[in-house]
Scaffold this motif. Sequence first.
Motif, short mmCIF file in Angstrom:
data_model
loop_
_atom_site.label_atom_id
_atom_site.label_comp_id
_atom_site.label_asym_id
_atom_site.label_seq_id
_atom_site.Cartn_x
_atom_site.Cartn_y
_atom_site.Cartn_z
N THR A 18 0.70 -1.34 0.04
CA THR A 18 -0.08 -0.07 0.08
C THR A 18 0.95 1.39 -0.13
O THR A 18 0.56 2.19 -0.71
N ASP A 19 1.81 1.23 0.96
CA ASP A 19 2.77 2.50 0.90
C ASP A 19 3.56 2.68 -0.27
O ASP A 19 3.73 3.76 -0.91
N ALA A 20 4.13 1.27 -0.83
CA ALA A 20 4.59 1.32 -2.16
C ALA A 20 3.90 2.07 -3.21
O ALA A 20 4.11 2.82 -4.10
N GLN A 21 2.77 1.83 -3.37
CA GLN A 21 1.59 2.17 -4.44
C GLN A 21 1.49 3.62 -4.11
O GLN A 21 1.55 4.57 -5.19
N GLU A 22 1.38 4.12 -2.81
CA GLU A 22 1.38 5.66 -2.56
C GLU A 22 2.39 6.44 -2.92
O GLU A 22 2.31 7.32 -3.64
N TYR A 23 3.65 5.68 -2.64
CA TYR A 23 5.03 6.28 -3.18
C TYR A 23 5.14 6.55 -4.69
O TYR A 23 5.19 7.67 -5.30
N LEU A 24 4.83 5.57 -5.24
CA LEU A 24 4.62 5.49 -6.81
C LEU A 24 3.75 6.65 -7.34
O LEU A 24 3.98 7.47 -8.34
N ASP A 25 2.36 6.41 -7.05
CA ASP A 25 1.44 7.28 -7.30
C ASP A 25 2.01 8.76 -7.03
O ASP A 25 1.84 9.91 -8.03
N ALA A 26 2.46 8.96 -6.03
CA ALA A 26 3.04 10.45 -5.59
C ALA A 26 4.02 10.96 -6.69
O ALA A 26 3.86 12.16 -7.07
N GLU A 27 5.04 10.20 -7.03
CA GLU A 27 6.02 10.51 -7.97
C GLU A 27 5.33 10.66 -9.45
O GLU A 27 5.79 11.68 -10.04
N ILE A 28 4.70 9.85 -9.75
CA ILE A 28 3.89 9.97 -11.02
C ILE A 28 3.08 11.45 -11.23
O ILE A 28 3.06 11.96 -12.01
N ARG A 29 2.26 11.52 -9.93
CA ARG A 29 1.56 13.03 -10.01
C ARG A 29 2.64 13.94 -9.97
O ARG A 29 2.38 15.26 -10.79
N ASN A 30 3.60 13.86 -9.44
CA ASN A 30 4.73 14.89 -9.26
C ASN A 30 5.05 15.19 -10.74
O ASN A 30 5.23 16.48 -11.46
N LEU A 31 5.55 14.14 -11.55
CA LEU A 31 5.91 14.37 -12.77
C LEU A 31 4.89 14.86 -13.72
O LEU A 31 5.06 15.63 -14.59
N ARG A 32 3.68 14.36 -13.57
CA ARG A 32 2.42 14.94 -14.63
C ARG A 32 2.52 16.38 -14.24
O ARG A 32 2.14 17.15 -15.14
N GLU A 33 2.51 16.87 -12.92
CA GLU A 33 2.46 18.44 -12.54
C GLU A 33 3.56 19.10 -13.29
O GLU A 33 3.24 20.33 -14.03
N LEU A 34 4.53 18.54 -13.42
CA LEU A 34 5.71 19.27 -14.02
C LEU A 34 5.59 19.32 -15.60
O LEU A 34 5.87 20.27 -16.14
N GLN A 35 5.27 18.16 -16.15
CA GLN A 35 4.83 18.03 -17.50
C GLN A 35 3.71 19.16 -17.87
O GLN A 35 3.71 19.67 -18.89
N GLU A 36 2.68 19.21 -16.94
CA GLU A 36 1.64 20.14 -17.37
C GLU A 36 2.16 21.68 -17.52
O GLU A 36 1.45 22.45 -18.12
N VAL A 37 3.04 22.07 -16.67
CA VAL A 37 3.65 23.42 -16.58
C VAL A 37 4.96 23.52 -17.58
O VAL A 37 5.46 24.37 -17.57
N ASP A 38 5.12 22.33 -18.31
CA ASP A 38 6.19 22.25 -19.58
C ASP A 38 7.46 22.55 -18.70
O ASP A 38 8.40 23.32 -19.29
N ASP A 39 7.70 21.97 -17.43
CA ASP A 39 8.94 21.95 -16.44
C ASP A 39 9.61 20.61 -16.67
O ASP A 39 10.40 20.49 -15.76
N LEU A 40 9.09 19.58 -17.45
CA LEU A 40 9.67 18.16 -16.96
C LEU A 40 11.01 18.11 -17.82
O LEU A 40 11.13 18.47 -18.90
N ARG A 41 11.97 17.53 -16.86
CA ARG A 41 13.43 17.27 -17.45
C ARG A 41 13.78 15.93 -17.25
O ARG A 41 13.06 15.07 -16.29
#
Length: 69
Positions: A18-41
């Motif tokens: 459960t924790d691992a899934q939450e950590y993974l989801d949080a990382e993906i969410r963070n990357l998507r947020e960066l992608q949305e503001v065109d700041d993903l590297r």
Amino acid sequence: MQTNIIELICNSCSCSHTDAQEYLDAEIRNLRELQEVDDLREDDIEMACSNLGLDLDYQEYFINRLAGA
């Protein structure tokens, strides 16, 4: 691959599925947020792998998730 990546995160972070899934989801969410503001590297994807204790070979997993695959 999803189950496999969860197992790897569990092992590297010494956490539950459960924790691992939450950590993974949080990382993906963070990357998507960066992608949305065109700041993903590339470094951001490398950091996501590092944060979860994954080899850099898993960058492709994150790239596919961001691409909607």
